[in-house]
Enzyme design. Structure first.
Site, PDB file in Angstrom:
ATOM      1  N   LYS A  57     -14.806  -0.575  -8.790  1.00  0.00           N
ATOM      2  CA  LYS A  57     -15.271  -0.275 -10.142  1.00  0.00           C
ATOM      3  C   LYS A  57     -15.171  -1.493 -11.059  1.00  0.00           C
ATOM      4  O   LYS A  57     -15.930  -1.641 -12.001  1.00  0.00           O
ATOM      5  CB  LYS A  57     -14.448   0.891 -10.708  1.00  0.00           C
TER       6      LYS A  57
ATOM      7  N   LYS B 191     -14.720  -5.455  -1.231  1.00  0.00           N
ATOM      8  CA  LYS B 191     -14.982  -4.010  -1.138  1.00  0.00           C
ATOM      9  C   LYS B 191     -15.687  -3.497  -2.393  1.00  0.00           C
ATOM     10  O   LYS B 191     -15.652  -4.138  -3.449  1.00  0.00           O
ATOM     11  CB  LYS B 191     -13.668  -3.260  -0.929  1.00  0.00           C
TER      12      LYS B 191
ATOM     13  N   LYS C 187      -4.119  -8.352  -8.926  1.00  0.00           N
ATOM     14  CA  LYS C 187      -4.191  -7.932 -10.340  1.00  0.00           C
ATOM     15  C   LYS C 187      -3.680  -9.037 -11.257  1.00  0.00           C
ATOM     16  O   LYS C 187      -4.200  -9.251 -12.345  1.00  0.00           O
ATOM     17  CB  LYS C 187      -3.386  -6.647 -10.567  1.00  0.00           C
TER      18      LYS C 187
END
Ligand code: TYM
Length: 327
Positions: free
Chosen positions: A195, A192, A112
Site C-alpha cells: 500500500k 512485493k 521502516k
C-alpha cells in the site's frame, strides 16, 4: 478443542490483492473448522505517520473488506485491536523477557527506519512484541499471514518459549498458515505489492477500468526474449499474478507465446484484468450491502469485541498470576 487462529491487518487503507491472497484467503480457509479471531490492528497502524481524523474510517474500511471477502461473523470473531486493551497490557509483560538487540535486527524494523527516518519511534521497535501479544493473548496456534511476516512469527515463538521456560507452560508456539498467494509481487516490478508504494497494487474495490489502467502501467519487456518464463523481474511478476487468477490452460497458452517470442503483453494484461475483476465482483457487491447497513456492522463488532474482551482477560489474569501479580 478446536485449534485457535488469530490474524490481523493494519488500517492503512483498503485491502489490496497482496493482503487478500496472502492473508484473507487463509482466514477464509480456516474459519469453517477452527476457533478464529480476525482483527483490525489499529494500534499497529499508528507506528508510522497517520491521520487521527481518518483512523476510525480506515478501521471501518477493513472491517467492510473482511465481511465482503466472506469472513462470516457466525463462524469467527471480528476484533478491533484497540477495543481490547489487554493487547497492550500483555505486550508490556512480554517485553520484559525479550532482548532489544533482537528487535533492532528485524528486517521490517530496518525497512521502516529507512522509509521514515524522521519517525523512528519506540512503537516501531515494539511492533513485533505487540504482535506476539496479539496472538498469544488468545493462545493462538495458527496465523494466516503472508511470507513477509515470518520473522515476526519467529519472534512470537521465541517469546512463547521464553515465557514458558521462565514462568511455566502457558503459551503454544504459533505457526504461519500458508496460502498460494503468500507473496504477491508488486505491479511496478520491484518487491512485493504494498500500500505504501503507489503503482504497486490493485485494491479489492477497484473497478475493471482501474484494474486495466494499473496493469497497463506494469513494466514488461520487448516480448522477443523467448525461452521459458523467467523467475524474477517484471515479466515473472506478471506471470505470477496470472497463475493466481487464470486457469491452467490460459496460463500455458501465454507461457507458450512467451517461449515462441510472440507474446502480446496487452492481451495478457486484458485477460488478467478480466480474471481479477471477475473474482472481485461478488466481493464488491457484498461490500455494498454491508456498507448500506451500518447498524448490522456495529452489532457484529459489538458482540465480537465483547467476547474477545472476556477471553483476553482470562489469559491476562493467568499471566499476571504467573508473573507474581495478583489477578
Ligand atoms: P499488514 O497490514 O502490513 O499486512 C496484512 C497482511 O497482508 C499480507 N501481505 C501480503 N501477502 C502477500 N503478498 C503481499 N504483497 C502482501 N502484502 C501484505 C501480510 O503478510 C499480512 O498477513 N504485522 C501484520 C499485522 C499484525 C498481525 C498481528 C498479523 C499485527 N498483529 C497478529 C497476524 C497476527 C502486517 O503485516 O500487517
Amino acid at each position: 478443542m478446536r485449534k485457535r487462529v488469530y490474524s490481523g491487518i493494519r488500517a492503512t487503507g483498503r485491502l489490496h490483492l497482496g493482503n487478500y491472497l496472502g492473508a484473507v484467503k487463509g482466514m477464509l480457509a480456516l474459519q469453517d473448522e477452527y476457533d478464529c479471531i480476525f482483527s483490525v490492528v489499529d494500534l499497529h497502524t499508528i507506528t508510522v505517520p497517520y491521520d487521527p481524523k481518518t483512523l476510525q474510517q480506515s478501521v471501518r474500511e477493513i472491517i467492510l473488506d473482511y465481511l465482503a471477502a466472506g469472513l462470516d461473523p457466525k463462524k469467527c470473531l471480528l476484533e478491533i485491536q484497540s477495543r481490547v486493551p489487554q493487547h497492550m497490557e500483555l505486550a508490556y509483560y512480554l517485553s520484559t523477557i525479550y532482548p532489544v538487540s533482537r528487535l533492532e535486527d528485524l528486517p521490517t524494523y530496518k525497512e521502516k527506519k529507512a522509509q521514515y527516518p524522521k519517525y523512528v519511534n519506540m512503537g516501531l521497535l515494539y511492533y513485533p512484541v505487540l504482535m506476539a501479544a496479539d496472538v498469544l493473548l488468545y493462545k493462538g496456534e495458527l496465523v494466516p499471514v503472508g511470507i513477509d511476516q515470518e520473522p515476526h512469527l519467529e519472534v512470537m515463538r521465541e517469546i512463547a518459549r521464553k515465557f514458558n521456560g521462565v514462568y511455566g507452560e502457558t503459551f503454544p508456539e504459533p505457526t504461519r498458515f500458508k496460502t498460494t498467494g503468500e507473496y504477491v509481487p508488486s505491479l511496478s516490478g520491484v518487491g512485493k505489492m504494498s500500500k505504501s508504494v503507489e503503482g504497486s497494487y490493485i485494491t479489492l474495490t477497484d473497478d475493471l477500468e482501474t484494474i486495466r489502467k494499473r496493469l497497463a502501467a506494469a513494466p514488461t519487456d520487448s516480448g522477443t526474449e523467448g525461452g521459458s518464463v523467467p523467475e524474477t523481474g517484471n515479466v515473472a511478476n506478471l506471470f505470477k499474478l496470472m497463475k493466481l487468477f487464470v486457469d491452467d490452460s490460459t496460463y500455458k497458452k501465454f507461457a507458450q507465446d512467451y517461449q515462441d517470442k510472440k507474446i502480446r503483453y496487452s492481451d495478457m494484461k486484458d485477460v488478467l484484468a478480466d480474471a481479477i475483476f471477475q473474482e472481485l465482483t461478488p466481493l464488491q457487491e457484498k461490500r455494498k450491502e454491508f456498507s448500506q447497513n451500518p447498524k448490522l456492522v456495529d452489532e457484529i463488532l459489538e458482540s465480537s469485541n465483547q467476547e474477545c474482551h472476556e477471553r483476553a482477560q482470562e489469559v491476562v489474569n493467568e499471566v499476571r498470576e504467573k508473573m507474581g501479580f495478583s489477578s
